[in-house]
Design a protein around this motif. Structure first.
Motif, PDB file in Angstrom:
ATOM      1  N   SER A   4       0.843  -1.198   0.000  1.00 61.03           N
ATOM      2  CA  SER A   4       0.000   0.000   0.000  1.00 61.03           C
ATOM      3  C   SER A   4       0.877   1.247   0.000  1.00 61.03           C
ATOM      4  O   SER A   4       2.082   1.188   0.296  1.00 61.03           O
ATOM      5  N   LEU A   5       0.260   2.373  -0.310  1.00 64.05           N
ATOM      6  CA  LEU A   5       0.977   3.642  -0.272  1.00 64.05           C
ATOM      7  C   LEU A   5       1.481   3.925   1.137  1.00 64.05           C
ATOM      8  O   LEU A   5       2.592   4.420   1.324  1.00 64.05           O
ATOM      9  N   ASP A   6       0.667   3.585   2.144  1.00 66.23           N
ATOM     10  CA  ASP A   6       1.080   3.792   3.538  1.00 66.23           C
ATOM     11  C   ASP A   6       2.320   2.962   3.878  1.00 66.23           C
ATOM     12  O   ASP A   6       3.241   3.445   4.556  1.00 66.23           O
ATOM     13  N   GLN A   7       2.334   1.702   3.440  1.00 59.96           N
ATOM     14  CA  GLN A   7       3.497   0.846   3.698  1.00 59.96           C
ATOM     15  C   GLN A   7       4.763   1.435   3.066  1.00 59.96           C
ATOM     16  O   GLN A   7       5.812   1.521   3.703  1.00 59.96           O
ATOM     17  N   ALA A   8       4.637   1.838   1.815  1.00 62.87           N
ATOM     18  CA  ALA A   8       5.799   2.354   1.082  1.00 62.87           C
ATOM     19  C   ALA A   8       6.324   3.649   1.695  1.00 62.87           C
ATOM     20  O   ALA A   8       7.541   3.819   1.892  1.00 62.87           O
ATOM     21  N   GLN A   9       5.416   4.571   2.007  1.00 66.36           N
ATOM     22  CA  GLN A   9       5.843   5.849   2.586  1.00 66.36           C
ATOM     23  C   GLN A   9       6.426   5.663   3.969  1.00 66.36           C
ATOM     24  O   GLN A   9       7.391   6.336   4.342  1.00 66.36           O
ATOM     25  N   SER A  10       5.844   4.762   4.742  1.00 61.39           N
ATOM     26  CA  SER A  10       6.361   4.498   6.085  1.00 61.39           C
ATOM     27  C   SER A  10       7.777   3.936   6.014  1.00 61.39           C
ATOM     28  O   SER A  10       8.644   4.303   6.817  1.00 61.39           O
ATOM     29  N   LEU A  11       8.029   3.055   5.039  1.00 65.14           N
ATOM     30  CA  LEU A  11       9.363   2.470   4.887  1.00 65.14           C
ATOM     31  C   LEU A  11      10.393   3.545   4.530  1.00 65.14           C
ATOM     32  O   LEU A  11      11.466   3.611   5.141  1.00 65.14           O
ATOM     33  N   LEU A  12      10.064   4.394   3.585  1.00 62.19           N
ATOM     34  CA  LEU A  12      11.001   5.449   3.200  1.00 62.19           C
ATOM     35  C   LEU A  12      11.227   6.434   4.341  1.00 62.19           C
ATOM     36  O   LEU A  12      12.338   6.929   4.536  1.00 62.19           O
ATOM     37  N   THR A  13      10.182   6.705   5.108  1.00 61.60           N
ATOM     38  CA  THR A  13      10.316   7.589   6.271  1.00 61.60           C
ATOM     39  C   THR A  13      11.264   6.975   7.298  1.00 61.60           C
ATOM     40  O   THR A  13      12.109   7.669   7.891  1.00 61.60           O
ATOM     41  N   ALA A  14      11.128   5.660   7.507  1.00 57.26           N
ATOM     42  CA  ALA A  14      12.010   4.959   8.448  1.00 57.26           C
ATOM     43  C   ALA A  14      13.457   5.024   7.981  1.00 57.26           C
ATOM     44  O   ALA A  14      14.384   5.185   8.786  1.00 57.26           O
ATOM     45  N   ILE A  15      13.664   4.914   6.672  1.00 58.64           N
ATOM     46  CA  ILE A  15      15.013   4.994   6.119  1.00 58.64           C
ATOM     47  C   ILE A  15      15.616   6.374   6.354  1.00 58.64           C
ATOM     48  O   ILE A  15      16.798   6.510   6.697  1.00 58.64           O
ATOM     49  N   VAL A  16      14.792   7.393   6.208  1.00 52.46           N
ATOM     50  CA  VAL A  16      15.264   8.772   6.374  1.00 52.46           C
ATOM     51  C   VAL A  16      15.541   9.096   7.829  1.00 52.46           C
ATOM     52  O   VAL A  16      16.530   9.753   8.160  1.00 52.46           O
ATOM     53  N   LYS A  17      14.682   8.622   8.727  1.00 52.88           N
ATOM     54  CA  LYS A  17      14.749   9.035  10.130  1.00 52.88           C
ATOM     55  C   LYS A  17      15.582   8.122  11.019  1.00 52.88           C
ATOM     56  O   LYS A  17      15.981   8.527  12.119  1.00 52.88           O
ATOM     57  N   LYS A  18      15.829   6.884  10.590  1.00 58.42           N
ATOM     58  CA  LYS A  18      16.537   5.941  11.447  1.00 58.42           C
ATOM     59  C   LYS A  18      17.862   5.541  10.807  1.00 58.42           C
ATOM     60  O   LYS A  18      18.065   5.674   9.609  1.00 58.42           O
ATOM     61  N   ASP A  19      18.769   5.029  11.662  1.00 62.88           N
ATOM     62  CA  ASP A  19      19.977   4.423  11.124  1.00 62.88           C
ATOM     63  C   ASP A  19      19.579   3.159  10.365  1.00 62.88           C
ATOM     64  O   ASP A  19      18.739   2.381  10.834  1.00 62.88           O
ATOM     65  N   THR A  20      20.159   2.942   9.205  1.00 61.39           N
ATOM     66  CA  THR A  20      19.807   1.768   8.416  1.00 61.39           C
ATOM     67  C   THR A  20      21.052   1.119   7.847  1.00 61.39           C
ATOM     68  O   THR A  20      22.044   1.797   7.536  1.00 61.39           O
ATOM     69  N   MET A  21      21.014  -0.201   7.691  1.00 66.41           N
ATOM     70  CA  MET A  21      22.081  -0.946   7.045  1.00 66.41           C
ATOM     71  C   MET A  21      21.861  -0.990   5.538  1.00 66.41           C
ATOM     72  O   MET A  21      22.758  -1.362   4.780  1.00 66.41           O
ATOM     73  N   LEU A  22      20.670  -0.592   5.106  1.00 74.99           N
ATOM     74  CA  LEU A  22      20.275  -0.741   3.714  1.00 74.99           C
ATOM     75  C   LEU A  22      21.132   0.103   2.782  1.00 74.99           C
ATOM     76  O   LEU A  22      21.388   1.276   3.045  1.00 74.99           O
ATOM     77  N   GLU A  23      21.550  -0.519   1.671  1.00 78.43           N
ATOM     78  CA  GLU A  23      22.332   0.176   0.645  1.00 78.43           C
ATOM     79  C   GLU A  23      21.557   0.301  -0.668  1.00 78.43           C
ATOM     80  O   GLU A  23      21.645   1.322  -1.337  1.00 78.43           O
ATOM     81  N   THR A  24      20.806  -0.747  -1.023  1.00 82.29           N
ATOM     82  CA  THR A  24      20.082  -0.763  -2.299  1.00 82.29           C
ATOM     83  C   THR A  24      18.669  -1.285  -2.084  1.00 82.29           C
ATOM     84  O   THR A  24      18.481  -2.349  -1.481  1.00 82.29           O
ATOM     85  N   LEU A  25      17.688  -0.537  -2.597  1.00 82.89           N
ATOM     86  CA  LEU A  25      16.290  -0.916  -2.465  1.00 82.89           C
ATOM     87  C   LEU A  25      15.601  -0.795  -3.819  1.00 82.89           C
ATOM     88  O   LEU A  25      15.705   0.229  -4.489  1.00 82.89           O
ATOM     89  N   THR A  26      14.911  -1.850  -4.210  1.00 86.60           N
ATOM     90  CA  THR A  26      14.094  -1.827  -5.423  1.00 86.60           C
ATOM     91  C   THR A  26      12.633  -1.925  -4.996  1.00 86.60           C
ATOM     92  O   THR A  26      12.247  -2.865  -4.291  1.00 86.60           O
ATOM     93  N   MET A  27      11.832  -0.944  -5.422  1.00 85.86           N
ATOM     94  CA  MET A  27      10.436  -0.911  -4.979  1.00 85.86           C
ATOM     95  C   MET A  27       9.605  -0.079  -5.953  1.00 85.86           C
ATOM     96  O   MET A  27      10.134   0.594  -6.843  1.00 85.86           O
ATOM     97  N   ASP A  28       8.278  -0.131  -5.779  1.00 85.74           N
ATOM     98  CA  ASP A  28       7.367   0.732  -6.529  1.00 85.74           C
ATOM     99  C   ASP A  28       7.147   1.992  -5.693  1.00 85.74           C
ATOM    100  O   ASP A  28       6.887   1.896  -4.497  1.00 85.74           O
ATOM    101  N   TYR A  29       7.273   3.156  -6.328  1.00 80.59           N
ATOM    102  CA  TYR A  29       6.977   4.352  -5.530  1.00 80.59           C
ATOM    103  C   TYR A  29       6.044   5.317  -6.262  1.00 80.59           C
ATOM    104  O   TYR A  29       6.145   6.524  -6.101  1.00 80.59           O
ATOM    105  N   GLU A  30       5.142   4.787  -7.016  1.00 72.60           N
ATOM    106  CA  GLU A  30       4.117   5.630  -7.647  1.00 72.60           C
ATOM    107  C   GLU A  30       3.210   6.217  -6.569  1.00 72.60           C
ATOM    108  O   GLU A  30       2.703   5.506  -5.699  1.00 72.60           O
ATOM    109  N   GLY A  31       3.038   7.523  -6.603  1.00 74.00           N
ATOM    110  CA  GLY A  31       2.157   8.196  -5.652  1.00 74.00           C
ATOM    111  C   GLY A  31       2.844   8.655  -4.378  1.00 74.00           C
ATOM    112  O   GLY A  31       2.265   9.401  -3.590  1.00 74.00           O
TER     113      GLY A  31
END
Length: 375
Positions: free
Chosen positions: A328-355
């Motif tokens: 859902s749009l909520d799931q996707a936005q929440s994930l990106l928000t978590a990436i921005v606001k929290k420390d993350t190990m993530l380097e590469t993410l492939t996802m849909d971000y329409e909307g």
């Protein structure tokens, strides 16, 4: 000082910097250079390429190829591209028998069909002597027989032999081979011993998958990377993972470093509830309790996964693919928000971000690489 006055160890270092063709030419300089240029370690990183096409005569002398150039017997990698099915059927048995007879010491064997295999035919290895197939599999560190055809007898003999002794094998790719006839116990015991296994589009049965995950969950394993990616198999041949015990699935996911369950046709055989439980249990694990760094779930249905669980699991990874997963749009936005606001190990993410808010995407891209769809 002349180069001829250099000690052997210095000259070997110089020869080790030469490209393939120049190193081969070094044999013709002098007897000393011929001796040094044949030093086995110099050839371990080079790749010999052969193309089985219609221009290659059926009486092509593979033995002569290796005996006229003895350094080929120490080549690091042998890549065979199959363009003509008939030529492959004739020459593949000769290739395996020659490698065994001459004791060719290669680290990697790759036999693969070209991009037009649907027209030129799938590489046919059914006439390869089974003992030679097994001997080569034990000799190499990496065996890639992608897009090939082998008989049920060959495949069962291969897994039975590797169960007893895997030899040097650390990487096994049998993409697009039908493994449904392989004994479930043999298959599971072999997979757990090898570092990287690629079983994409291999028509594994529900029983094989259940035993595989049971064995991986309850045994000490060498396996670090497992790909059960679906790409081209028809829906009727796709893996049915609905019967896999969730505890086993979670345990295996935490043991592995990389897990690929991609469903590129969007017809995943795991349910929303299974993924919900998978992410819930993975989120409860501490970072020290999981080795997982790469998770590929393209084409599966993650719409039922709790947002916090999704965020926790994905941000602990290094690489993730969650495109075309009905998020859902909520799931996707929440994930990106978590990436921005929290420390993350993530380097590469492939996802849909329409909307999704463009500013949020831009902020997340400052932190990680995002390959997106729907932009």
């Amino acid at each position: 000082m002349s180069v001829d006055n250099l000690p052997d160890e210095i000259l070997l270092k110089i020869l080790g910097l030469l490209p393939y063709d120049d190193l081969e030419n070094a044999f013709d300089v002098s007897r000393r250079w011929m001796r040094l240029a044949g030093y086995p370690l110099l050839w371990r990183n080079f790749r010999l390429e052969i193309k089985f096409d219609e221009e290659l005569e059926e009486n092509y002398n593979l033995d002569e190829l290796f005996t006229k150039r003895p350094f080929y017997q120490r080549i690091g990698s042998l890549d065979v591209e199959v363009v003509n099915e008939e030529t492959c059927r004739t020459l593949a048995p000769k290739l395996f028998s020659t490698v065994v007879a001459l004791g060719v010491e290669m680290k990697k064997l790759c036999i693969w069909g070209d991009d037009w295999s649907c027209i030129t035919g799938v590489p046919d290895l059914t006439d390869v002597d089974t003992e030679h197939l097994v001997a080569v599999a034990k000799k190499v560190e990496s065996l890639e027989l992608s897009e090939t055809t082998m008989s049920d007898f060959q495949l069962n003999s291969l897994f039975s032999a590797l169960e007893q002794e895997q030899g040097n094998l650390k990487y096994l790719d049998l993409t697009n081979n039908n493994l449904s006839s392989v004994n479930s116990d043999h298959l599971a015991n072999v997979v757990k011993q090898i570092s990287t296994v690629v079983f994409e589009d291999t028509s594994l049965s529900e029983e094989q998958l259940e035993k595989l995950f049971l064995k991986l969950a309850t045994s000490d394993i060498n396996l670090k990377s497992l790909s059960l990616h679906h790409q081209n198999a028809p829906a009727t041949d796709r893996f049915d993972m609905s019967g896999i015990d969730l505890i086993h699935l979670v345990t295996v996911a935490t043991k592995l470093e990389e897990l690929d369950l991609t469903e590129s046709m969007g017809e995943g055989k795991m349910s929303r509830d299974q993924f919900s439980h998978l992410f819930s249990d993975l989120a409860k694990k501490s970072e020290t309790e999981s080795n997982l760094t790469k998770l590929m779930l393209d084409g599966n249905d993650l719409s039922g996964v709790d947002t916090e669980h999704l965020n926790t699991v994905i941000t602990r990874l290094r690489i993730a693919d969650i495109s075309f997963t009905n998020m859902s749009l909520d799931q996707a936005q929440s994930l990106l928000t978590a990436i921005v606001k929290k420390d993350t190990m993530l380097e590469t993410l492939t996802m849909d971000y329409e909307g999704i808010d463009e500013e949020l995407i831009a902020e997340a891209k400052k932190i990680i690489y995002i390959h997106g769809y729907g932009c």
